[in-house]
Scaffold this motif. Structure first.
Motif, PDB file in Angstrom:
ATOM      1  N   UNK A  11       0.844  -1.200   0.000  1.00 58.12           N
ATOM      2  CA  UNK A  11       0.000   0.000   0.000  1.00 58.12           C
ATOM      3  C   UNK A  11       0.876   1.245   0.000  1.00 58.12           C
ATOM      4  N   UNK A  12       0.643   2.117  -0.969  1.00 61.83           N
ATOM      5  CA  UNK A  12       1.388   3.377  -1.066  1.00 61.83           C
ATOM      6  C   UNK A  12       0.879   4.348  -0.008  1.00 61.83           C
ATOM      7  N   UNK A  13       1.769   4.781   0.879  1.00 62.46           N
ATOM      8  CA  UNK A  13       1.348   5.613   1.996  1.00 62.46           C
ATOM      9  C   UNK A  13       1.691   7.091   1.818  1.00 62.46           C
ATOM     10  N   UNK A  14       2.893   7.403   1.333  1.00 67.63           N
ATOM     11  CA  UNK A  14       3.312   8.813   1.265  1.00 67.63           C
ATOM     12  C   UNK A  14       4.489   8.947   0.314  1.00 67.63           C
ATOM     13  N   UNK A  15       4.851  10.195   0.044  1.00 73.15           N
ATOM     14  CA  UNK A  15       6.026  10.516  -0.748  1.00 73.15           C
ATOM     15  C   UNK A  15       6.784  11.637  -0.050  1.00 73.15           C
ATOM     16  N   UNK A  33      -4.063  10.476  -0.412  1.00 73.70           N
ATOM     17  CA  UNK A  33      -5.400  11.021  -0.222  1.00 73.70           C
ATOM     18  C   UNK A  33      -6.447   9.916  -0.310  1.00 73.70           C
ATOM     19  N   UNK A  34      -7.546  10.137   0.396  1.00 72.72           N
ATOM     20  CA  UNK A  34      -8.655   9.177   0.334  1.00 72.72           C
ATOM     21  C   UNK A  34      -9.268   9.180  -1.065  1.00 72.72           C
ATOM     22  N   UNK A  35      -9.288  10.361  -1.694  1.00 73.23           N
ATOM     23  CA  UNK A  35      -9.840  10.483  -3.047  1.00 73.23           C
ATOM     24  C   UNK A  35      -8.731  10.174  -4.058  1.00 73.23           C
ATOM     25  N   UNK A  36      -8.760   9.030  -4.723  1.00 75.01           N
ATOM     26  CA  UNK A  36      -7.672   8.671  -5.637  1.00 75.01           C
ATOM     27  C   UNK A  36      -7.595   9.578  -6.863  1.00 75.01           C
ATOM     28  N   UNK A  37      -8.688  10.222  -7.233  1.00 74.83           N
ATOM     29  CA  UNK A  37      -8.671  11.075  -8.424  1.00 74.83           C
ATOM     30  C   UNK A  37      -7.919  12.381  -8.200  1.00 74.83           C
ATOM     31  N   UNK A  38      -7.739  12.772  -6.920  1.00 74.65           N
ATOM     32  CA  UNK A  38      -7.038  14.022  -6.615  1.00 74.65           C
ATOM     33  C   UNK A  38      -5.770  13.790  -5.810  1.00 74.65           C
ATOM     34  N   UNK A  39      -5.362  12.536  -5.662  1.00 76.76           N
ATOM     35  CA  UNK A  39      -4.214  12.216  -4.814  1.00 76.76           C
ATOM     36  C   UNK A  39      -2.905  12.535  -5.531  1.00 76.76           C
ATOM     37  N   UNK A  40      -2.069  13.425  -4.986  1.00 82.27           N
ATOM     38  CA  UNK A  40      -0.799  13.751  -5.633  1.00 82.27           C
ATOM     39  C   UNK A  40       0.209  12.600  -5.540  1.00 82.27           C
ATOM     40  N   UNK A  41       0.133  11.804  -4.472  1.00 83.42           N
ATOM     41  CA  UNK A  41       1.076  10.700  -4.296  1.00 83.42           C
ATOM     42  C   UNK A  41       0.839   9.639  -5.372  1.00 83.42           C
ATOM     43  N   UNK A  42      -0.417   9.271  -5.567  1.00 84.76           N
ATOM     44  CA  UNK A  42      -0.739   8.277  -6.586  1.00 84.76           C
ATOM     45  C   UNK A  42      -0.409   8.783  -7.984  1.00 84.76           C
TER      46      UNK A  42
END
Length: 462
Positions: A333-337, A360-369
């Motif tokens: 699981x990707x946690x942070x950057x 972020x909980x919202x994958x569409x706006x998550x900068x890490x993902x």
């Protein structure tokens, strides 16, 4: 012209002591004019106040000033014609090697003062490009470069610096500041390729006009002129940036341009619109993935666009590098950057700044993902963080062009959304979430309260 005369001086409130004086005073009060007194006046101040002819004194002062002016003018004339100092002066000669030749400058004791620099004292430096290469390089400035252009105008000889002192002087500017100063000089040399040091005040004034006509902001113009002045101050040369007319022109630029920041914040909602528009405005899918990660990272990390993409070909080493980015996982699981900034505005003592972004909980706006997806697709392990598939660094102009196109497609005014709008939007959004001012300053790396002008919250919804 007034003339001092002791006969008209009296001390108010005291009567004359002698009978003759009292008799003359009573006669004057009764309009009776007595005959001449045979007793001499002995006024208490008559032996103290001298007879001063102010007209004669003024003529004497004017005459002395004229003699001194003629002597100074004769000195300058003899220096220009004969290239030598008058016998009355005992100058100390200093040789400065410039462009393979020797330039002699003389110090004279005729016109003393810490800022009195005669034309013979000011060198004319022609190898400007070579000097700039040394001054704004990443290596310590050799002390010999100071001796090439120094002069004794202020009594401080910068040529006497040791190599250790020159190293400390180089460290006074960050690498980002040196690159910015060099860009300013490149702009000036493009405007006027043939130039010498010190720069002429008229050239600096016309350069300001050129920059203003190029639609540069008043603060940017001031920064460019400050860079020109830095080199003059460094080499103890007359600084044209401090001329009265230059300061008035800079003030005029601020008045004509105004002080209202027209850039609008890219808020979270606007960011979503821009990202959705990328699939319609960007032809290559790979570049769409790149811009998606870049937009989200700039917003969530309070980044200046110039911290992640370069403005010129030679400054790609000053932006965030691939080696400055590390991901943290918990199992799969990707946690942070974690992102380490080595070069940024207002940096103190070259200390890096570490940014940690949580998933972020919202994958569409998550900068890490988004950043992980971009790096998994491009697969580069060195160089700038953001680069094209071919390996070329992503430029500031490319991102600005794509931002303009995405804003247009989203129905926004593209002239109001610039690269700095991500940072403005981050400060605005953080304020709306209730973040304290101290925390916002820390997240955005602000050293002052300048961030307050970025917060654009028009009203509350009651």
């Amino acid at each position: 012209m007034l003339r001092a005369n002791t006969s008209c001086i009296c001390i108010v409130g005291k009567m004359p002591k002698t009978p003759a004086k009292r008799k003359r005073l009573r006669a004057r009060e009764n309009n009776d004019v007595p005959g001449p007194s045979t007793e001499p006046d002995h006024h208490p101040l008559s032996s103290v106040v001298p007879m001063i002819d102010y007209a004669e004194l003024a003529r004497h002062m004017v005459q002395q000033q004229a003699i001194q002016g003629q002597a100074e003018q004769q000195l300058v004339t003899e220096n220009n014609v004969q290239g030598s100092q008058p016998e009355a002066a005992t100058p100390t000669m200093t040789s400065a090697t410039v462009s393979g030749g020797t330039h002699s400058v003389g110090a004279t004791n005729v016109l003393p003062g810490p800022h009195s620099v005669s034309p013979m004292d000011t060198p004319n430096i022609s190898n400007v490009g070579s000097i700039l290469d040394v001054v704004f390089s990443d290596s310590p400035v050799p002390s010999s470069i100071f001796g090439a252009v120094s002069h004794p105008g202020s009594g401080t000889f910068i040529a006497d610096l040791t190599s250790a002192t020159a190293h400390i002087l180089t460290a006074s500017l960050t690498q980002a500041s040196r690159a910015a100063y060099r860009r300013s000089w490149d702009l000036f040399l493009n405007y006027k390729p043939v130039t010498n040091l010190p720069l002429q005040v008229s050239d600096v004034c016309n350069f300001i006009g050129h920059l203003f006509q190029s639609n540069l902001s008043a603060s940017t113009i001031s920064s460019h002129i400050s860079a020109l002045g830095y080199v003059h101050k460094l080499f103890n040369l007359p600084d044209p940036s401090q001329a009265f007319v230059v300061k008035k022109l800079l003030r005029g630029c601020h008045k004509l341009a105004g002080t209202v920041d027209s850039r609008l914040p890219i808020t979270k909602d606007i960011l979503a619109k821009l990202i959705a528009a990328l699939s319609h405005t960007v032809a290559a899918k790979a570049n769409c993935i790149l811009l998606d990660a870049l937009f989200k990272l700039c917003f969530h990390a309070f980044l200046r666009l110039g911290e992640v993409v370069s403005k010129s070909a030679g400054s790609s080493s000053l932006v965030v590098q691939r080696s400055n980015v590390a991901f943290q996982f918990e199992g799969s699981l990707l946690k942070s950057v974690q992102i380490v900034l080595h070069h940024f505005k207002n940096q103190k003592q070259n200390n890096p700044f570490v940014i940690t972004l949580e998933s972020s909980i919202d994958p569409t706006m998550c900068p890490v993902a988004a950043l992980h997806r971009y790096l998994s697709h491009f697969k580069h392990s060195s160089g700038p963080l953001f680069q094209f598939i071919g390996g070329n660094p992503v430029t500031y102009s490319y991102v600005s062009t794509q931002l303009y196109a995405a804003a247009t497609f989203a129905g926004l005014n593209p002239k109001l959304y610039k690269g700095h709008s991500f940072r403005i939007g981050a400060a605005t959004y953080a304020t709306s979430l209730g973040y304290s001012e101290n925390l916002i300053k820390q997240l955005g790396r602000w050293n002052s309260n300048a961030f307050r002008r970025y917060i654009r919250i028009p009203a509350f919804n009651l």
